[in-house]
Design an enzyme around this catalytic site. Structure first.
Site, short mmCIF file in Angstrom:
data_model
loop_
_atom_site.label_atom_id
_atom_site.label_comp_id
_atom_site.label_asym_id
_atom_site.label_seq_id
_atom_site.Cartn_x
_atom_site.Cartn_y
_atom_site.Cartn_z
CG ASP A 91 -1.99 1.06 1.19
OD1 ASP A 91 -2.54 1.31 0.10
OD2 ASP A 91 -2.28 1.66 2.24
CB SER A 133 -6.44 2.80 0.14
OG SER A 133 -5.07 3.09 -0.07
CD GLN A 172 -4.33 0.74 -2.85
OE1 GLN A 172 -3.42 1.39 -3.37
NE2 GLN A 172 -4.33 0.43 -1.57
#
Length: 289
Positions: A207, A231, A281
């Site tokens: 991430d 996110s 993502q």
């Protein structure tokens, strides 16, 4: 004083407070919200702690529902969805101050031999990580010295990150850039021999830079930002065993950004060029000011 890699291992070492309930620390940071990779990594630890340990994680799917508050512990509640002959499924809910901030579903697969194997080769030839400057070296070479805030962040950074392509510093350099990025990464110190720790550490790292690919055609990666980003969801598939304290290449691209959302996908390779993890993502982007 422990080094950043040891602090990462400590961060992933959850306290078990009931059979299916765990509590994770959330460090005091200057960030507005808890780092998403931390929550995903801790949730995966909680899921893994409720299995027999003989089945590696093969996939996870997660949603970031609310921003977490730095410095406030997070409670992870695990639902044992299924224990089958080959697959184990766990659902994890992360709660902070009575509010759900994150959901994760993880699947574990008993290792087995497949009838065949194949893999597309990496898209381009990548230089060896040892020949590339670290992020801090590249920033120092441009600015002369690290700003105090970046210096503090660099000292706490649990991963050595080296960008394959040089950083862009102004609008002229950004113009015409494709939404692609690649970085070499590895933990800055040993992480021990527990495979679950390495899986959760790489989940943490996944991430860190992935949404950079969405921003590359719009603004420099370092310096003042014109966009806030967060996110929204995160998915990973784990293909082969690996160690997160050994070099891995994170090749990232953004196929589309529209409606305030940007999609990014990443392929993670080991030094031998074997694909070890696939990541997708989506992030939310809003203009500041």
């Amino acid at each position: 004083m422990t080094n950043p890699a040891e602090r990462l291992v400590d961060l992933l070492d959850l306290e078990q407070i009931e059979v299916n309930i765990f509590r994770g620390l959330s460090p005091h940071e200057s960030l507005q919200r808890v780092f998403g990779g931390q929550v995903a990594g801790q949730a995966l630890v909680a899921a893994g702690r409720t299995t027999d340990g003989d089945r590696p994680v093969h996939s996870l799917h997660a949603y970031f529902l609310r921003p977490g508050r730095p410095g406030v512990p997070i409670v992870y509640q695990v639902e044992r969805v299924r224990d089958g002959r080959s697959f184990t499924t766990r659902r994890v809910t992360a709660v902070q101050q009575g509010r759900t901030i994150f959901n994760l579903t993880a699947s574990f697969h008993k290792p087995e031999e497949g009838p065949f194997e194949h893999q597309l080769p990496p898209a381009r030839v990548i230089p060896d990580p040892e020949t590339l400057p670290t992020v801090t070296e590249e920033i120092r070479s441009h600015l002369g010295a690290l700003p105090e805030q970046l210096e503090r962040m660099a000292r706490r950074q649990p991963f050595d990150i080296r960008y394959v392509d040089r950083l862009r510093w102004n609008a002229e350099e950004v113009e015409g850039a494709e939404p692609r990025s690649a970085v070499w990464m590895r933990a800055v110190g040993p992480l021990g021999d527990d495979p679950l720790v390495h899986t959760c550490a790489l989940t943490y790292a996944s991430d860190m830079t992935l949404l950079d690919a969405v921003r590359i055609p719009v603004e420099p990666l370092w310096g003042p930002r014109n966009f806030d980003m967060a996110s929204l969801d995160h998915a990973m598939w784990f293909h082969r065993p690996f160690r997160a304290d050994e070099w891995f290449l994170y090749d990232q691209e953004s196929p589309i950004a529209v409606g305030g959302r940007g999609l990014a996908r990443g392929r993670i390779y080991n030094l031998e060029g074997q694909l070890i993890v696939s990541v997708v993502q989506e992030g939310l982007f809003r203009k500041l000011g």
